[in-house]
Write an enzyme that holds these catalytic residues in place. Structure first.
Site, mmCIF file in Angstrom:
data_model
loop_
_atom_site.group_PDB
_atom_site.id
_atom_site.type_symbol
_atom_site.label_atom_id
_atom_site.label_comp_id
_atom_site.label_asym_id
_atom_site.label_seq_id
_atom_site.Cartn_x
_atom_site.Cartn_y
_atom_site.Cartn_z
ATOM 1 N N ARG A 199 49.017 27.500 -10.852
ATOM 2 C CA ARG A 199 48.102 27.315 -9.716
ATOM 3 C C ARG A 199 46.657 27.215 -10.217
ATOM 4 O O ARG A 199 45.915 26.356 -9.772
ATOM 5 C CB ARG A 199 48.240 28.472 -8.729
ATOM 6 N N ARG A 242 46.453 42.263 -11.991
ATOM 7 C CA ARG A 242 46.952 42.229 -10.601
ATOM 8 C C ARG A 242 48.383 42.758 -10.517
ATOM 9 O O ARG A 242 48.741 43.442 -9.570
ATOM 10 C CB ARG A 242 46.861 40.800 -10.041
HETATM 11 P P1 B4P Z 1 51.389 32.545 -3.372
HETATM 12 O O1 B4P Z 1 52.615 33.276 -3.760
HETATM 13 O O2 B4P Z 1 51.314 31.975 -2.061
HETATM 14 O O3 B4P Z 1 50.219 33.540 -3.716
HETATM 15 P P2 B4P Z 1 50.025 34.976 -3.019
HETATM 16 O O4 B4P Z 1 51.156 35.906 -3.396
HETATM 17 O O5 B4P Z 1 49.778 34.782 -1.573
HETATM 18 O O6 B4P Z 1 48.689 35.366 -3.741
HETATM 19 P P3 B4P Z 1 48.026 36.677 -4.224
HETATM 20 O O7 B4P Z 1 48.788 37.904 -3.811
HETATM 21 O O8 B4P Z 1 47.825 36.502 -5.689
HETATM 22 O O9 B4P Z 1 46.601 36.549 -3.622
HETATM 23 P P4 B4P Z 1 45.814 37.127 -2.354
HETATM 24 O O10 B4P Z 1 45.084 35.973 -1.833
HETATM 25 O O11 B4P Z 1 46.661 37.873 -1.394
HETATM 26 O O12 B4P Z 1 51.162 31.341 -4.365
HETATM 27 C C1 B4P Z 1 51.242 31.423 -5.780
HETATM 28 C C2 B4P Z 1 51.635 30.086 -6.386
HETATM 29 O O13 B4P Z 1 53.071 29.980 -6.442
HETATM 30 C C3 B4P Z 1 51.160 28.875 -5.597
HETATM 31 O O14 B4P Z 1 50.671 27.907 -6.496
HETATM 32 C C4 B4P Z 1 52.410 28.355 -4.884
HETATM 33 O O15 B4P Z 1 52.390 26.968 -4.674
HETATM 34 C C5 B4P Z 1 53.498 28.751 -5.856
HETATM 35 N N1 B4P Z 1 54.775 29.019 -5.190
HETATM 36 C C6 B4P Z 1 54.961 29.757 -4.057
HETATM 37 N N2 B4P Z 1 56.276 29.808 -3.737
HETATM 38 C C7 B4P Z 1 56.941 29.100 -4.699
HETATM 39 C C8 B4P Z 1 58.338 28.781 -4.931
HETATM 40 N N3 B4P Z 1 59.310 29.216 -4.109
HETATM 41 N N4 B4P Z 1 58.647 28.040 -6.017
HETATM 42 C C9 B4P Z 1 57.681 27.590 -6.866
HETATM 43 N N5 B4P Z 1 56.352 27.844 -6.697
HETATM 44 C C10 B4P Z 1 55.985 28.593 -5.630
HETATM 45 O O16 B4P Z 1 44.825 38.183 -3.045
HETATM 46 C C11 B4P Z 1 43.817 37.831 -3.978
HETATM 47 C C12 B4P Z 1 42.894 39.010 -4.238
HETATM 48 O O17 B4P Z 1 42.186 39.379 -3.020
HETATM 49 C C13 B4P Z 1 43.551 40.316 -4.697
HETATM 50 O O18 B4P Z 1 43.778 40.338 -6.111
HETATM 51 C C14 B4P Z 1 42.508 41.368 -4.231
HETATM 52 O O19 B4P Z 1 41.433 41.443 -5.115
HETATM 53 C C15 B4P Z 1 41.998 40.798 -2.927
HETATM 54 N N6 B4P Z 1 42.708 41.312 -1.732
HETATM 55 C C16 B4P Z 1 43.476 40.582 -0.871
HETATM 56 N N7 B4P Z 1 43.962 41.367 0.107
HETATM 57 C C17 B4P Z 1 43.514 42.630 -0.138
HETATM 58 C C18 B4P Z 1 43.701 43.885 0.507
HETATM 59 N N8 B4P Z 1 44.455 44.022 1.609
HETATM 60 N N9 B4P Z 1 43.090 44.980 -0.020
HETATM 61 C C19 B4P Z 1 42.320 44.862 -1.113
HETATM 62 N N10 B4P Z 1 42.108 43.708 -1.775
HETATM 63 C C20 B4P Z 1 42.699 42.590 -1.304
#
Ligand code: B4P
Length: 191
Positions: A128, A141
Site C-alpha cells: 500500500r 503498529r
Molecule cells: P486495510 O486493511 O484496509 O487497512 P486498515 O487495517 O484499515 O489500516 P490500519 O489499521 O493500518 O490504519 P488506521 O487508519 O485504522 O488496508 C491495508 C491494505 O491491504 C490496503 O492496501 C488494502 O487494499 C489491502 N487489502 C485489504 N484487504 C485485502 C485482501 N483481502 N487481499 C489483499 N489485499 C487486501 O490507523 C492508522 C493510525 O491512526 C494508527 O496507527 C494510529 O496511530 C491512529 N489511530 C487510528 N484509530 C485510532 C484510535 N482509535 N486510537 C488511537 N489511535 C488511532
C-alpha cells in the site's frame, strides 16, 4: 446495522468497512480517516496526532474520545446504523464506547474480528505504501496491536458479542463471509 470492525493493521478493516457501508447505505466511521483528514488540514488535533501516527503509536485517548463522541452523535448515525473501523483500539476506548452507546441508546449488534497472519499483514501494508507503511512503523503498529488492541477481542468475547472472520482471502470472499456472519443474527438481518 451497528457493527464494530476489529483486526490488526492491514487486516482489511478499512477496505471491508467501506464496501459494507456502501452496500448497507450506512456511514463508515474510520478514526484513522478522520485523523488523516485533521493532519491534512493541519487542525490543532491533526498537529497533535501527527507524530504518534508517524511513529505507529496510538493517538492519546483524550484526543480520540472527544472525536468519536462528536462523530457518533451526528444526525446520520441515527438512521440505519453505522460501521466503526479502527475504534476501539484499547480496553479504555472499548469501555468508553460501551458507556457512550448506552447514553445515546444505540446498542451495537456485533464486534467482528478480521483474522489475518502477520506475514500477510506486512506484505499488504508495504504494497500500500501510505506514509505510515514503512517497515519500522509497521513493526511498531503490530506491537502496539498485540499489547493494546488484542485485549479488546476478549472484552467483546466476554460480552458474547464477538464474531470472527478469516480475512486471509480475496477481498470479495471476505466481504461475502462478513455479510454471511452479520445476517446469521436475525436481529441485524435486513436492518
Ligand atoms: P486495510 O486493511 O484496509 O487497512 P486498515 O487495517 O484499515 O489500516 P490500519 O489499521 O493500518 O490504519 P488506521 O487508519 O485504522 O488496508 C491495508 C491494505 O491491504 C490496503 O492496501 C488494502 O487494499 C489491502 N487489502 C485489504 N484487504 C485485502 C485482501 N483481502 N487481499 C489483499 N489485499 C487486501 O490507523 C492508522 C493510525 O491512526 C494508527 O496507527 C494510529 O496511530 C491512529 N489511530 C487510528 N484509530 C485510532 C484510535 N482509535 N486510537 C488511537 N489511535 C488511532
Amino acid at each position: 446495522m451497528r457493527v464494530i470492525l476489529l483486526g490488526p493493521p492491514g487486516a482489511g478493516k478499512g477496505t471491508q468497512a467501506a464496501t459494507l457501508a456502501e452496500k448497507e447505505n450506512i456511514p463508515h466511521i474510520s478514526t484513522g480517516d478522520i485523523l488523516r483528514q485533521h493532519v491534512a488540514e493541519a487542525t490543532s488535533l491533526g498537529q497533535q496526532a501527527k507524530s504518534y501516527m508517524e511513529a505507529g503509536d496510538l493517538v492519546p485517548d483524550d484526543l480520540i474520545l472527544a472525536m468519536i463522541r462528536d462523530r457518533l452523535t451526528q444526525e446520520d448515525t441515527k438512521q440505519r446504523g453505522w460501521i466503526l473501523d479502527g475504534f476501539p483500539r484499547n480496553v479504555d476506548q472499548a469501555s468508553f464506547l460501551e458507556q457512550l452507546l448506552w447514553e445515546i441508546e444505540q446498542p451495537f449488534d456485533y464486534a467482528v474480528n478480521l483474522e489475518v497472519p502477520d506475514e500477510t499483514l506486512v506484505t499488504r501494508l508495504l504494497q500500500r505504501g501510505r506514509d505510515d507503511d514503512t517497515e519500522t512503523t509497521i513493526r511498531r503498529r503490530l506491537q502496539v496491536y498485540r499489547e493494546q488492541t488484542a485485549p479488546v477481542i476478549d472484552f467483546y468475547r466476554q460480552r458474547d458479542r464477538l464474531q470472527s472472520v478469516n480475512g486471509d482471502r480475496s477481498m470479495a470472499e471476505v466481504t461475502a463471509a462478513l455479510q454471511g456472519t452479520l445476517q446469521e443474527n436475525p436481529s441485524t438481518a435486513g436492518k
